[in-house]
Design an enzyme around this catalytic site. Structure first.
Site, PDB file in Angstrom:
ATOM      1  N   GLY A  14       0.785  -1.240   0.000  1.00 14.85           N
ATOM      2  CA  GLY A  14       0.000   0.000   0.000  1.00 14.85           C
ATOM      3  C   GLY A  14       0.811   1.281   0.000  1.00 14.85           C
ATOM      4  N   SER A  15       2.023   1.239  -0.579  1.00 15.21           N
ATOM      5  CA  SER A  15       2.815   2.477  -0.571  1.00 15.21           C
ATOM      6  C   SER A  15       2.264   3.509  -1.567  1.00 15.21           C
ATOM      7  CB  SER A  15       4.301   2.193  -0.842  1.00 15.21           C
ATOM      8  OG  SER A  15       4.508   1.799  -2.167  1.00 15.21           O
ATOM      9  N   ASN A  16       1.685   3.043  -2.662  1.00 12.13           N
ATOM     10  CA  ASN A  16       1.079   4.004  -3.599  1.00 12.13           C
ATOM     11  C   ASN A  16      -0.185   4.625  -3.004  1.00 12.13           C
ATOM     12  OD1 ASN A  16       2.493   4.259  -6.319  1.00 12.13           O
ATOM     13  ND2 ASN A  16       2.571   2.054  -5.945  1.00 12.13           N
ATOM     14  N   LYS A  93      -6.071  -8.739  -8.301  1.00 17.44           N
ATOM     15  CA  LYS A  93      -7.192  -9.489  -8.877  1.00 17.44           C
ATOM     16  C   LYS A  93      -7.806  -8.739 -10.030  1.00 17.44           C
ATOM     17  CE  LYS A  93     -10.638 -12.216  -7.384  1.00 17.44           C
ATOM     18  NZ  LYS A  93     -10.192 -13.174  -8.363  1.00 17.44           N
ATOM     19  N   ILE A  95     -10.486  -6.953 -12.121  1.00 14.93           N
ATOM     20  CA  ILE A  95     -11.721  -6.254 -11.761  1.00 14.93           C
ATOM     21  C   ILE A  95     -12.857  -6.866 -12.587  1.00 14.93           C
ATOM     22  CG2 ILE A  95     -12.862  -3.989 -11.759  1.00 14.93           C
ATOM     23  CD1 ILE A  95     -10.464  -4.183  -9.889  1.00 14.93           C
ATOM     24  N   HIS A 111       1.192   0.863 -13.216  1.00 18.71           N
ATOM     25  CA  HIS A 111       1.975  -0.318 -13.588  1.00 18.71           C
ATOM     26  C   HIS A 111       3.454   0.071 -13.615  1.00 18.71           C
ATOM     27  CE1 HIS A 111       2.564  -4.265 -15.341  1.00 18.71           C
ATOM     28  NE2 HIS A 111       3.445  -3.706 -16.152  1.00 18.71           N
ATOM     29  N   GLU A 181       6.799   6.051  -9.143  1.00 12.36           N
ATOM     30  CA  GLU A 181       5.372   5.716  -8.985  1.00 12.36           C
ATOM     31  C   GLU A 181       4.742   6.650  -7.963  1.00 12.36           C
ATOM     32  OE1 GLU A 181       4.132   1.601  -8.619  1.00 12.36           O
ATOM     33  OE2 GLU A 181       6.137   0.945  -9.123  1.00 12.36           O
TER      34      GLU A 181
HETATM   35  C1  GRF Z   1       3.536  -1.162  -7.528  1.00 13.36           C
HETATM   36  O1  GRF Z   1       4.782  -1.431  -8.086  1.00 13.36           O
HETATM   37  C2  GRF Z   1       2.497  -0.958  -8.591  1.00 13.36           C
HETATM   38  O2  GRF Z   1       2.984  -0.355  -9.745  1.00 13.36           O
HETATM   39  C3  GRF Z   1       2.073  -2.361  -8.909  1.00 13.36           C
HETATM   40  O3  GRF Z   1       2.083  -3.033  -7.670  1.00 13.36           O
HETATM   41  C4  GRF Z   1       2.990  -2.376  -6.782  1.00 13.36           C
HETATM   42  C5  GRF Z   1       2.210  -1.992  -5.569  1.00 13.36           C
HETATM   43  O4  GRF Z   1       3.026  -1.455  -4.544  1.00 13.36           O
HETATM   44  N1  GRF Z   1       0.797  -2.390  -9.610  1.00 13.36           N
HETATM   45  P1  GRF Z   1       2.352  -0.786  -3.286  1.00 13.36           P
HETATM   46  O5  GRF Z   1       1.417  -1.822  -2.654  1.00 13.36           O
HETATM   47  O6  GRF Z   1       1.615   0.430  -3.727  1.00 13.36           O
HETATM   48  O7  GRF Z   1       3.479  -0.463  -2.352  1.00 13.36           O
END
Ligand code: GRF
Length: 215
Positions: A14-16, A93, A95, A111, A181
Site C-alpha cells: 500500500g505504498s502508492n 485481482k 476487476i 503499472h 510511482e
Molecule cells: C507497484 O509497483 C504498482 O505499480 C504495482 O504493484 C505495486 C504496488 O506497490 N501495480 P504498493 O502496494 O503500492 O506499495
C-alpha cells in the site's frame, strides 16, 4: 469542481495508496479516499487504511456464493460510498467486467513498466522487473492508465521513463521505479480530480498546465 470520492483497491503493502493520501493531506488533490478494499486479508494496506480511519474491507471471492454476488457486493460498497473513481494500487485481482462497465474511464491503475511492454497477465510484482532486466531494455518506467476489461490494457494517461542501469538487479530497479510511482500516481489522481483528462477510444488528452507534466 466538487471534491471526488476515491476507493482504493490494494492487495499488498500500500505504498502508492499512502503516496496519494499524503498529497490529499497536503491539499493537492481535490478529493478523499473514502474506503479501501483488499482481496487479501493480510495485506498491510488494510492496516494502513485503518490507522488513517479510512473504512477498509477484505473482500475475497471465497466469501461469496458466486461471481455475481461477489461483483454485486463490490458495486454496493462503491455506491454506498458514492465513489467517483477507483484507484488500483497493487491490486492483484482482475476487476469484474460489470464493475469496469459501471465506471467507464473512472478506474485508474499504476503499472511499474512502460506499457504495452512488460504488462498483461503474469506481469506483476517483481516479475515485471525480472523480465525488464532479462530482456535487456535500457529504459523502463511508470505507466498510469484507465482500466478496461483487459489486464494492463486501457487508455494510457501518463508515462515516465526510468533508466535501466547495467548493474541493476530486479530489486534495485523496483526501488527506483517505485520512487517515480509515488510521484506519478498522486499527480494523475490530481489531474483526474481537476477534470484535466479527457479520453476517446485508446487516446487520452491532458489539458492541465504544462508545467505540471514533468516529475
Ligand atoms: C507497484 O509497483 C504498482 O505499480 C504495482 O504493484 C505495486 C504496488 O506497490 N501495480 P504498493 O502496494 O503500492 O506499495
Amino acid at each position: 469542481m466538487a471534491r471526488s470520492n476515491f476507493a482504493v483497491f490494494a492487495s499488498g503493502r500500500g505504498s502508492n495508496f499512502l503516496a496519494v493520501q499524503e498529497q490529499i493531506a497536503a491539499g493537492n488533490i481535490s478529493g478523499d479516499i473514502v474506503c479501501l478494499i483488499s482481496n487479501k486479508r493480510t495485506a498491510p494496506a488494510l492496516e494502513k487504511a485503518q490507522n488513517l480511519d479510512i473504512p477498509a474491507f477484505h473482500k475475497s471471492p471465497r466469501q461469496f456464493e458466486n461471481e455475481k454476488s461477489y461483483t454485486n457486493d463490490h458495486i454496493d460498497t462503491l455506491k454506498e460510498y458514492e465513489i467517483d473513481y477507483i484507484l488500483l494500487a497493487g491490486y492483484m485481482k482482475k476487476i469484474p467486467d460489470a464493475v469496469v462497465q459501471a465506471y467507464p474511464h473512472r478506474i485508474l491503475n499504476i503499472h511499474p513498466a512502460l506499457l504495452p511492454s512488460f504488462g498483461g497477465k503474469g506481469y506483476y510484482g517483481m516479475r515485471v522487473h525480472d523480465a525488464v532486466i532479462e530482456r535487456g531494455v535500457k529504459w523502463t518506467g511508470v505507466t498510469v492508465h484507465f482500466v478496461d476489461e483487459v489486464y494492463d490494457h486501457g487508455p494510457i494517461i501518463y508515462q515516465w521513463p526510468v533508466r535501466v542501469r547495467d548493474d541493476d538487479t530486479p530489486e534495485s530497479l523496483a526501488e527506483r521505479v517505485l520512487e517515480y510511482e509515488h510521484k506519478a500516481y498522486p499527480k494523475v489522481v490530481r489531474w483526474v480530480s481537476e477534470g484535466w483528462i479527457t479520453a476517446e477510444g485508446m487516446r487520452t488528452q491532458y489539458t492541465g498546465p504544462s508545467e505540471e507534466w514533468d516529475i
